[in-house]
Scaffold this motif. Sequence first.
Motif, PDB file in Angstrom:
ATOM      1  N   ASN A   1     -25.375   4.310  -5.782  1.00  0.00           N
ATOM      2  CA  ASN A   1     -26.363   5.215  -5.204  1.00  0.00           C
ATOM      3  C   ASN A   1     -27.746   4.834  -5.726  1.00  0.00           C
ATOM      4  O   ASN A   1     -27.936   4.748  -6.944  1.00  0.00           O
ATOM      5  CB  ASN A   1     -26.089   6.667  -5.616  1.00  0.00           C
ATOM      6  CG  ASN A   1     -24.846   7.246  -4.990  1.00  0.00           C
ATOM      7  OD1 ASN A   1     -24.298   6.688  -4.048  1.00  0.00           O
ATOM      8  ND2 ASN A   1     -24.388   8.378  -5.512  1.00  0.00           N
TER       9      ASN A   1
ATOM     10  N   THR B   1     -29.172   4.142  -0.068  1.00  0.00           N
ATOM     11  CA  THR B   1     -30.587   4.345  -0.408  1.00  0.00           C
ATOM     12  C   THR B   1     -31.118   5.659   0.145  1.00  0.00           C
ATOM     13  O   THR B   1     -32.330   5.849   0.227  1.00  0.00           O
ATOM     14  CB  THR B   1     -31.426   3.178   0.142  1.00  0.00           C
ATOM     15  OG1 THR B   1     -31.255   3.106   1.569  1.00  0.00           O
ATOM     16  CG2 THR B   1     -30.999   1.854  -0.479  1.00  0.00           C
ATOM     17  N   HIS B   2     -30.225   6.574   0.505  1.00  0.00           N
ATOM     18  CA  HIS B   2     -30.625   7.800   1.183  1.00  0.00           C
ATOM     19  C   HIS B   2     -30.815   8.979   0.234  1.00  0.00           C
ATOM     20  O   HIS B   2     -30.338   8.959  -0.899  1.00  0.00           O
ATOM     21  CB  HIS B   2     -29.575   8.192   2.228  1.00  0.00           C
ATOM     22  CG  HIS B   2     -29.265   7.105   3.183  1.00  0.00           C
ATOM     23  ND1 HIS B   2     -28.019   6.539   3.288  1.00  0.00           N
ATOM     24  CD2 HIS B   2     -30.047   6.443   4.068  1.00  0.00           C
ATOM     25  CE1 HIS B   2     -28.029   5.595   4.212  1.00  0.00           C
ATOM     26  NE2 HIS B   2     -29.258   5.508   4.685  1.00  0.00           N
ATOM     27  N   HIS B   3     -31.465  10.026   0.743  1.00  0.00           N
ATOM     28  CA  HIS B   3     -31.540  11.287   0.032  1.00  0.00           C
ATOM     29  C   HIS B   3     -30.165  11.925  -0.046  1.00  0.00           C
ATOM     30  O   HIS B   3     -29.272  11.636   0.768  1.00  0.00           O
ATOM     31  CB  HIS B   3     -32.495  12.256   0.742  1.00  0.00           C
ATOM     32  CG  HIS B   3     -33.941  11.946   0.530  1.00  0.00           C
ATOM     33  ND1 HIS B   3     -34.538  12.025  -0.711  1.00  0.00           N
ATOM     34  CD2 HIS B   3     -34.921  11.587   1.407  1.00  0.00           C
ATOM     35  CE1 HIS B   3     -35.827  11.712  -0.598  1.00  0.00           C
ATOM     36  NE2 HIS B   3     -36.077  11.437   0.670  1.00  0.00           N
ATOM     37  N   GLU B   4     -29.993  12.808  -1.013  1.00  0.00           N
ATOM     38  CA  GLU B   4     -28.745  13.550  -1.147  1.00  0.00           C
ATOM     39  C   GLU B   4     -28.470  14.364   0.119  1.00  0.00           C
ATOM     40  O   GLU B   4     -29.397  14.943   0.709  1.00  0.00           O
ATOM     41  CB  GLU B   4     -28.844  14.472  -2.360  1.00  0.00           C
ATOM     42  CG  GLU B   4     -27.527  15.019  -2.832  1.00  0.00           C
ATOM     43  CD  GLU B   4     -27.648  15.731  -4.161  1.00  0.00           C
ATOM     44  OE1 GLU B   4     -26.611  16.112  -4.710  1.00  0.00           O
ATOM     45  OE2 GLU B   4     -28.791  15.906  -4.635  1.00  0.00           O
TER      46      GLU B   4
ATOM     47  N   ARG C   1     -23.494   8.196   0.364  1.00  0.00           N
ATOM     48  CA  ARG C   1     -23.857   8.519  -1.010  1.00  0.00           C
ATOM     49  C   ARG C   1     -22.643   9.105  -1.734  1.00  0.00           C
ATOM     50  O   ARG C   1     -22.056  10.093  -1.310  1.00  0.00           O
ATOM     51  CB  ARG C   1     -25.022   9.511  -1.033  1.00  0.00           C
ATOM     52  CG  ARG C   1     -25.471   9.891  -2.441  1.00  0.00           C
ATOM     53  CD  ARG C   1     -26.697  10.802  -2.419  1.00  0.00           C
ATOM     54  NE  ARG C   1     -26.969  11.305  -3.738  1.00  0.00           N
ATOM     55  CZ  ARG C   1     -27.618  10.634  -4.704  1.00  0.00           C
ATOM     56  NH1 ARG C   1     -28.075   9.417  -4.439  1.00  0.00           N
ATOM     57  NH2 ARG C   1     -27.819  11.151  -5.879  1.00  0.00           N
TER      58      ARG C   1
ATOM     59  N   ARG D   1     -36.892   8.129  -2.041  1.00  0.00           N
ATOM     60  CA  ARG D   1     -37.956   8.909  -2.684  1.00  0.00           C
ATOM     61  C   ARG D   1     -39.274   8.150  -2.741  1.00  0.00           C
ATOM     62  O   ARG D   1     -40.279   8.691  -3.196  1.00  0.00           O
ATOM     63  CB  ARG D   1     -37.526   9.303  -4.100  1.00  0.00           C
ATOM     64  CG  ARG D   1     -36.343  10.272  -4.137  1.00  0.00           C
ATOM     65  CD  ARG D   1     -35.965  10.628  -5.563  1.00  0.00           C
ATOM     66  NE  ARG D   1     -37.067  11.295  -6.238  1.00  0.00           N
ATOM     67  CZ  ARG D   1     -37.069  11.558  -7.547  1.00  0.00           C
ATOM     68  NH1 ARG D   1     -36.043  11.201  -8.307  1.00  0.00           N
ATOM     69  NH2 ARG D   1     -38.110  12.178  -8.098  1.00  0.00           N
TER      70      ARG D   1
ATOM     71  N   ARG E   1     -31.118   6.358  -4.710  1.00  0.00           N
ATOM     72  CA  ARG E   1     -31.975   7.278  -3.967  1.00  0.00           C
ATOM     73  C   ARG E   1     -33.456   7.024  -4.219  1.00  0.00           C
ATOM     74  O   ARG E   1     -34.315   7.539  -3.501  1.00  0.00           O
ATOM     75  CB  ARG E   1     -31.618   8.718  -4.339  1.00  0.00           C
ATOM     76  CG  ARG E   1     -32.302   9.774  -3.499  1.00  0.00           C
ATOM     77  CD  ARG E   1     -31.740  11.159  -3.750  1.00  0.00           C
ATOM     78  NE  ARG E   1     -31.621  11.496  -5.152  1.00  0.00           N
ATOM     79  CZ  ARG E   1     -31.833  12.721  -5.640  1.00  0.00           C
ATOM     80  NH1 ARG E   1     -32.162  13.706  -4.839  1.00  0.00           N
ATOM     81  NH2 ARG E   1     -31.682  12.960  -6.928  1.00  0.00           N
TER      82      ARG E   1
END
Length: 210
Positions: free
Chosen positions: A56, A95-98, A104, A62, A58
């Motif tokens: 993960n 590479t994504h947001h939660e 993820r 961000r 993130r």
Amino acid sequence: MTAPRTFFLDRDGTLNISPAPGRYVRSPDELTLLPGVAAAIRTLNRTGRRVVVVTNQRGVARGLMSLDDLAAVHERLTESLRAQGAFLDAVYACTHHEFACRCRKPQPGLLQRAMADFPDIAPGDAVMIGDTESDVGAGRAAGTRTVLLAEPGRASAADLVAADLRAAVDVLLGDVSPGGTPSRGLPPGQVRSGDVLPTSRDVLPKGERR
């Protein structure tokens, strides 16, 4: 129980020193391998195991690092391992947001993507190793065995708790002797990195990096 043929490995806290909470390894100079990691992966390579990193990251979503930054960190990771006679077969990164994707961890998407790319991976013949319960959850959701890297005796949903990667590999391989057909590994400077959303480029073709 037979030793797994595929080893899914978390990155931060499993292969390299984990950054402080809320921070990320944003440049190659910030990546430091943990003791015994290269030796453990070298053992997996020599016994014909496939080694796949699932991580993960993130910090990209961000805006704290770019995809190129992430690729450079993974290039340093592969170079550091190769300098000690070890290699990775693939690297997959969310590479994504939660809560914004299916890849993820603890979601199983990264592992499932690897299984799609390597059809010979059988969930029951694979293991997920990491230092958080999110890693354990991803492995369980994907149908693999699971190992949590933590103080021995710690309560966990994992099948095994081991102090570090070297200890986990020793237990899982048991008395397995070198053999099998080692996979080729990633060529120097090349990583396979991506996500699982259908709108994105999931895994880079050979010879490409971003």
